[in-house]
Design a protein around this motif. Structure first.
Motif, PDB file in Angstrom:
ATOM      1  N   ARG A   1      46.765  -3.536  -7.093  1.00  0.00           N
ATOM      2  CA  ARG A   1      45.539  -3.806  -6.208  1.00  0.00           C
ATOM      3  C   ARG A   1      45.502  -4.216  -4.952  1.00  0.00           C
ATOM      4  NH1 ARG A   1      42.674  -0.853 -10.544  1.00  0.00           N
ATOM      5  NH2 ARG A   1      44.045   0.150 -11.242  1.00  0.00           N
ATOM      6  N   ILE A   2      46.216  -5.714  -4.428  1.00  0.00           N
ATOM      7  CA  ILE A   2      46.530  -5.922  -3.128  1.00  0.00           C
ATOM      8  C   ILE A   2      47.278  -5.078  -2.402  1.00  0.00           C
ATOM      9  CG2 ILE A   2      44.593  -7.260  -4.145  1.00  0.00           C
ATOM     10  CD1 ILE A   2      46.473 -10.090  -3.833  1.00  0.00           C
ATOM     11  N   GLY A   3      47.808  -4.535  -3.152  1.00  0.00           N
ATOM     12  CA  GLY A   3      49.716  -3.991  -2.536  1.00  0.00           C
ATOM     13  C   GLY A   3      50.825  -5.016  -2.740  1.00  0.00           C
ATOM     14  N   GLN A   4      50.864  -5.823  -2.992  1.00  0.00           N
ATOM     15  CA  GLN A   4      51.572  -6.824  -3.956  1.00  0.00           C
ATOM     16  C   GLN A   4      52.272  -6.168  -5.370  1.00  0.00           C
ATOM     17  OE1 GLN A   4      50.917 -10.571  -3.633  1.00  0.00           O
ATOM     18  NE2 GLN A   4      52.870 -11.336  -4.766  1.00  0.00           N
ATOM     19  N   VAL A   5      53.804  -6.586  -4.800  1.00  0.00           N
ATOM     20  CA  VAL A   5      53.925  -5.981  -6.052  1.00  0.00           C
ATOM     21  C   VAL A   5      55.391  -7.239  -6.125  1.00  0.00           C
ATOM     22  CG1 VAL A   5      56.165  -4.921  -7.219  1.00  0.00           C
ATOM     23  CG2 VAL A   5      54.730  -3.509  -6.266  1.00  0.00           C
ATOM     24  N   ASP A   6      55.043  -7.906  -8.000  1.00  0.00           N
ATOM     25  CA  ASP A   6      56.084  -9.432  -8.226  1.00  0.00           C
ATOM     26  C   ASP A   6      57.226  -8.976  -8.624  1.00  0.00           C
ATOM     27  OD1 ASP A   6      52.839 -11.526  -8.643  1.00  0.00           O
ATOM     28  OD2 ASP A   6      54.192 -10.998  -6.663  1.00  0.00           O
ATOM     29  N   TYR A   7      57.281  -8.301  -9.524  1.00  0.00           N
ATOM     30  CA  TYR A   7      58.754  -7.673 -10.020  1.00  0.00           C
ATOM     31  C   TYR A   7      59.002  -6.007  -9.574  1.00  0.00           C
ATOM     32  CZ  TYR A   7      57.602 -11.746 -11.894  1.00  0.00           C
ATOM     33  OH  TYR A   7      57.262 -13.427 -12.424  1.00  0.00           O
ATOM     34  N   TRP A   8      60.252  -5.433  -9.927  1.00  0.00           N
ATOM     35  CA  TRP A   8      60.465  -3.570  -9.354  1.00  0.00           C
ATOM     36  C   TRP A   8      61.326  -3.821 -11.317  1.00  0.00           C
ATOM     37  CZ3 TRP A   8      58.593  -0.469  -6.706  1.00  0.00           C
ATOM     38  CH2 TRP A   8      58.050  -1.005  -5.709  1.00  0.00           C
ATOM     39  N   GLY A   9      61.372  -2.748 -11.486  1.00  0.00           N
ATOM     40  CA  GLY A   9      62.489  -2.912 -12.332  1.00  0.00           C
ATOM     41  C   GLY A   9      64.081  -1.851 -11.733  1.00  0.00           C
ATOM     42  N   GLN A  10      64.506  -1.088 -12.370  1.00  0.00           N
ATOM     43  CA  GLN A  10      65.592  -1.018 -11.639  1.00  0.00           C
ATOM     44  C   GLN A  10      65.958   0.297 -11.304  1.00  0.00           C
ATOM     45  OE1 GLN A  10      65.653  -0.739 -15.123  1.00  0.00           O
ATOM     46  NE2 GLN A  10      66.250   0.961 -15.778  1.00  0.00           N
ATOM     47  N   GLY A  11      64.681   1.608 -11.815  1.00  0.00           N
ATOM     48  CA  GLY A  11      64.727   2.777 -11.556  1.00  0.00           C
ATOM     49  C   GLY A  11      65.014   3.952 -12.735  1.00  0.00           C
ATOM     50  N   THR A  12      64.785   4.976 -12.144  1.00  0.00           N
ATOM     51  CA  THR A  12      64.893   6.057 -13.184  1.00  0.00           C
ATOM     52  C   THR A  12      65.017   7.059 -12.800  1.00  0.00           C
ATOM     53  OG1 THR A  12      64.977   7.075 -15.418  1.00  0.00           O
ATOM     54  CG2 THR A  12      63.249   6.636 -14.541  1.00  0.00           C
TER      55      THR A  12
END
Length: 118
Positions: free
Chosen positions: A101-112
């Motif tokens: 909600r503050i525009g921060q991503v700490d972790y990403w998945g690999q994508g599908t």
């Protein structure tokens, strides 16, 4: 936290798909979870997110009314139900965790990959 997406594939326009994102790590229930997507040649964009209490999900205008995000903290899984799919929904979909909600991503998945044929 590690995130693993599944459920992508090829679908005809007007069809449905459900994406899942399984998380590992003890802090899952404290994170906001979300989905982003990136189409070929375009920047990654926000799709939807849901807070840890699942009371107030947010959606991008382009998917509101067609996509539904939900989470199951007991299973450490977040879902994206996609209905009435359009060709412009074709993209790689990424699961994300963090203070979104503050525009921060700490972790990403690999994508599908999601491909919608017209």
């Amino acid at each position: 936290v590690q995130l693993v997406e599944s459920g992508g594939g090829l679908v005809q326009a007007g069809g449905s798909l459900r994406l899942s994102c399984a998380a590992s790590g003890r802090a899952f229930s404290t994170y906001a979870m979300g989905w982003f997507r990136q189409a070929a040649g375009k920047e990654r964009e926000f799709v939807a997110d849901v807070g840890w209490s699942d009371n107030n999900p947010n959606y991008a205008a382009s998917v509101k009314g067609r996509f539904t995000i939900s989470r199951d903290n007991a299973k450490k899984t977040v879902y994206l139900q996609m209905n009435s799919l359009k060709s412009e929904d074709t993209a790689v979909y990424y699961c994300a965790a963090g203070p979104l909600r503050i525009g921060q991503v700490d972790y990403w998945g690999q994508g599908t990959q999601v491909t919608v044929s017209s």
